[in-house]
Design a protein around this motif. Structure first.
Motif, short mmCIF file in Angstrom:
data_model
loop_
_atom_site.label_atom_id
_atom_site.label_comp_id
_atom_site.label_asym_id
_atom_site.label_seq_id
_atom_site.Cartn_x
_atom_site.Cartn_y
_atom_site.Cartn_z
N LEU A 73 0.87 -1.18 0.00
CA LEU A 73 0.00 0.00 0.00
C LEU A 73 0.90 1.23 0.00
CD1 LEU A 73 -2.54 -1.06 2.81
CD2 LEU A 73 -2.65 -1.54 0.35
N ILE A 74 0.70 2.10 -0.96
CA ILE A 74 1.50 3.33 -1.01
C ILE A 74 0.58 4.51 -0.72
CG2 ILE A 74 2.98 4.83 -2.39
CD1 ILE A 74 3.92 2.43 -3.94
N GLY A 75 0.75 5.11 0.44
CA GLY A 75 -0.09 6.22 0.86
C GLY A 75 0.47 7.55 0.41
N VAL A 76 -0.44 8.45 0.07
CA VAL A 76 -0.04 9.81 -0.31
C VAL A 76 -0.15 10.69 0.93
CG1 VAL A 76 -0.43 11.70 -1.93
CG2 VAL A 76 -1.01 9.35 -2.61
N LEU A 77 1.01 11.12 1.40
CA LEU A 77 1.03 11.96 2.61
C LEU A 77 0.42 13.32 2.35
CD1 LEU A 77 4.65 11.13 3.87
CD2 LEU A 77 2.48 10.41 4.90
N LYS A 78 -0.18 13.96 3.36
CA LYS A 78 -0.41 13.37 4.65
C LYS A 78 -1.84 12.86 4.78
CE LYS A 78 1.84 17.28 6.03
NZ LYS A 78 1.94 18.52 6.82
N THR A 96 2.12 -4.52 3.31
CA THR A 96 3.09 -3.61 3.91
C THR A 96 2.82 -2.23 3.34
OG1 THR A 96 5.45 -3.19 4.31
CG2 THR A 96 4.85 -4.04 2.14
N PHE A 97 3.43 -1.21 3.88
CA PHE A 97 3.17 0.10 3.29
C PHE A 97 4.37 1.00 3.19
CE2 PHE A 97 2.46 1.24 7.71
CZ PHE A 97 1.61 0.26 8.20
N HIS A 129 2.59 -6.35 -6.12
CA HIS A 129 1.21 -5.90 -6.30
C HIS A 129 1.02 -4.65 -5.44
CE1 HIS A 129 -0.01 -9.22 -8.80
NE2 HIS A 129 0.63 -10.03 -7.98
N VAL A 130 0.72 -3.55 -6.09
CA VAL A 130 0.73 -2.24 -5.43
C VAL A 130 -0.66 -1.61 -5.47
CG1 VAL A 130 1.65 0.12 -5.58
CG2 VAL A 130 3.17 -1.84 -5.99
N ILE A 131 -1.04 -1.01 -4.36
CA ILE A 131 -2.26 -0.20 -4.33
C ILE A 131 -1.89 1.21 -3.85
CG2 ILE A 131 -4.61 0.06 -3.44
CD1 ILE A 131 -4.67 -2.93 -2.88
N LYS A 154 7.68 -0.72 -12.72
CA LYS A 154 7.25 -2.05 -13.17
C LYS A 154 6.68 -2.95 -12.05
CE LYS A 154 10.40 -2.16 -17.14
NZ LYS A 154 9.72 -0.99 -17.67
N PRO A 155 5.64 -2.47 -11.37
CA PRO A 155 4.97 -3.35 -10.40
C PRO A 155 4.23 -4.47 -11.14
CG PRO A 155 3.70 -1.34 -10.74
CD PRO A 155 4.97 -1.17 -11.52
N ALA A 156 3.94 -5.56 -10.44
CA ALA A 156 3.17 -6.66 -11.05
C ALA A 156 1.77 -6.17 -11.38
CB ALA A 156 3.12 -7.85 -10.10
N SER A 157 1.22 -5.32 -10.52
CA SER A 157 -0.08 -4.70 -10.78
C SER A 157 -0.14 -3.40 -10.00
CB SER A 157 -1.24 -5.62 -10.36
OG SER A 157 -1.25 -5.76 -8.95
N LEU A 158 -1.00 -2.50 -10.46
CA LEU A 158 -1.15 -1.21 -9.78
C LEU A 158 -2.61 -0.83 -9.75
CD1 LEU A 158 0.26 1.27 -8.47
CD2 LEU A 158 0.31 2.29 -10.74
#
Ligand code: IMP
Ligand code: MG
Length: 214
Positions: A73-78, A96-97, A129-131, A154-158
């Motif tokens: 999980l990639i969060g956009v701060l803040k 994980t994040f 695999h990324v969200i 190049k993530p497996a999925s986004l």
């Protein structure tokens, strides 16, 4: 109710320098009305129920993947920090994040719509695999930019998860895969979302009375 009181709304007109201070204000200026006076759009309970449902959906959809690695999980701060914290725990498969931070030059009011990366991800996401997790999908400029950037890794999925979606404000074509709630063209605060760095800790999502940037 403050929201419908034109005189009070006018009195709340806040100069640009106050809207986005370069540092945190030492005291909350009187022009910032208390959150308790603002209309609740989604209560903490409603948010929790929706986040739980999104977590279950993601668990189901990613559960069969055989990558062997936690989804990222990639969060956009803040603004997304609180949504991400809840969503991560609502997903019952390993995740994980990481976080990114961007600055935008006036966002919708600037025709260039330029977005600049202030903080990149800490760990590689190639093959993962990324969200991308955002608080609000508004004009779409931020997530378009970030999606392009992340795809270069190049993530497996986004995919994209957003707590709120304001489709009527879109300037570029982009949709989220997971949406907490669609909302009309209102400026909202709480549950991580701010106005000039205030109100992020408000547990529910409320409508800011003066619609400051819309
Ligand atoms: P955009 O989609 O690039 O226009 O930008 C979305 C970002 O603008 C969000 O991540 C928020 O930080 C901010 N934003 C947009 N609408 C609101 C709002 O109603 N309240 C608080 N922040 C907002
Ligand atoms: Mg944001």
């Amino acid at each position: 109710m403050l929201r419908s009181n034109a005189a009070q709304a006018k009195a709340l007109a806040i100069p640009m320098t106050l809207r986005y201070p370069s540092s945190m204000p030492t005291a909350v200026p009187a022009v910032f009305p208390p959150a308790s006076e603002m209309e609740v759009l989604f209560s903490a309970d409603q948010i929790a129920a929706r986040v739980a449902a999104l977590g279950q959906q993601i668990t189901t959809e990613y559960g069969g993947l055989k990558s062997g690695l936690p989804i990222v999980l990639i969060g956009v701060l803040k603004g997304a920090a609180i949504f991400l914290a809840d969503l991560a725990r609502a997903i019952s498969i390993d995740n994980t994040f990481d976080f990114v931070s961007v600055s935008s030059y006036g966002r919708a009011r600037v025709s260039s719509g330029a977005v600049k990366l202030i903080k990149d991800i800490d760990n590689p996401i190639e093959g993962r695999h990324v969200i991308l997790v955002e608080d609000i999908l508004d004009t779409g400029l931020t997530l378009s930019y970030l999606r392009g950037l992340m795809l270069q890794h190049k993530p497996a999925s986004l995919k994209i998860a957003t707590c709120l979606d304001k489709p009527s404000r879109r300037l570029v074509p982009i949709e989220a895969d997971y949406v907490g709630f669609q909302i009309p063209n209102e400026f909202v605060i709480g549950y991580g979302m701010d106005f000039a760095e205030i109100y992020r800790n408000v547990p529910d999502i409320r409508i800011f009375p003066n619609n400051p940037t819309h």
